[in-house]
Design a protein around this motif. Sequence first.
Motif, short mmCIF file in Angstrom:
data_model
loop_
_atom_site.label_atom_id
_atom_site.label_comp_id
_atom_site.label_asym_id
_atom_site.label_seq_id
_atom_site.Cartn_x
_atom_site.Cartn_y
_atom_site.Cartn_z
N LEU A 45 0.82 -1.20 0.00
CA LEU A 45 0.00 0.00 0.00
C LEU A 45 0.86 1.26 0.00
N TRP A 71 1.93 2.43 -3.61
CA TRP A 71 0.90 2.38 -4.63
C TRP A 71 1.11 3.42 -5.73
N VAL A 88 -3.85 -5.70 -2.78
CA VAL A 88 -3.46 -4.96 -1.58
C VAL A 88 -4.48 -5.19 -0.47
#
Length: 273
Positions: A213, A216, A254
């Motif tokens: 994350l 990203w 994710v």
Amino acid sequence: MLRSARTKKRDPEGRMPLAEHLRELRERLAKAVLAILVVTVAAAFSYKEIIDFFTRPVLDSVGCPTTFADLAKRTSDTTCARITVNGLLAPFTLALKVSLTAGVVLASPVWLYQLWAFVAPGLHERERKYAYAFVGAGVPLFLGGAFFAYKVLPRTARVLIGFTPHGVDNLLPLDDLLDLVTRMVVVFGLSFEMPLLLVMLNLTGVLSGRRMLGRWRGTVVGITVFSAVATPSTDPLTMLALAAPIWALYFAAVVFSLLGDRRKARRAAPVTG
């Protein structure tokens, strides 16, 4: 009474003598090659239908008209493509190429199983379970990416053919067209596997969901650049058609990894009485 090496019980961890390894590898390769040859021979009887299946979307999109009604609709500014085959031996070599490609693709369940059966005995039970999940999810994802490429191809052809000067017909060699279709199908199919690879890395503890994350932004940019390079046209819509599903699959990976990490943390937490 002596038992042959073939009937001896394997080591619980999948170990066996080198000679037995080589013998098993030879047998599994023979089965895989035989399956490919059988499917290739069967595909040779229908190679024209296979070619038509892959070229029909392009012809429907940018092919030159062949009926009087279509010719009447054509203007001087209309650009179209005519699929050609060059050379006396070209149709024969093209038939061999298409049949062999179909053999490799359609026989993939057999040779993938042979590969898996050769590798699986050396894996631990947990690794084997993850591998089953990887294969089970990977095949539908690859087919989904391949189907997506097949649907995007007509629009890509219209964009590319648009660079042809007005009033000029584009002669498109059939082998070049099939190479383009194959490349797009493989690239789209493999790109859909990327999120699955991230999930497997998370399940094996190599990559955490929080780390995925946190990166990203860079991943989204990387996927966009990859899509721009992978798609043969300069059309941004075609690029986004490839990038958008991979973005969605990435964020789904994710979310899956974050939830999995949370479950692992709860299990590892000490129980207080």
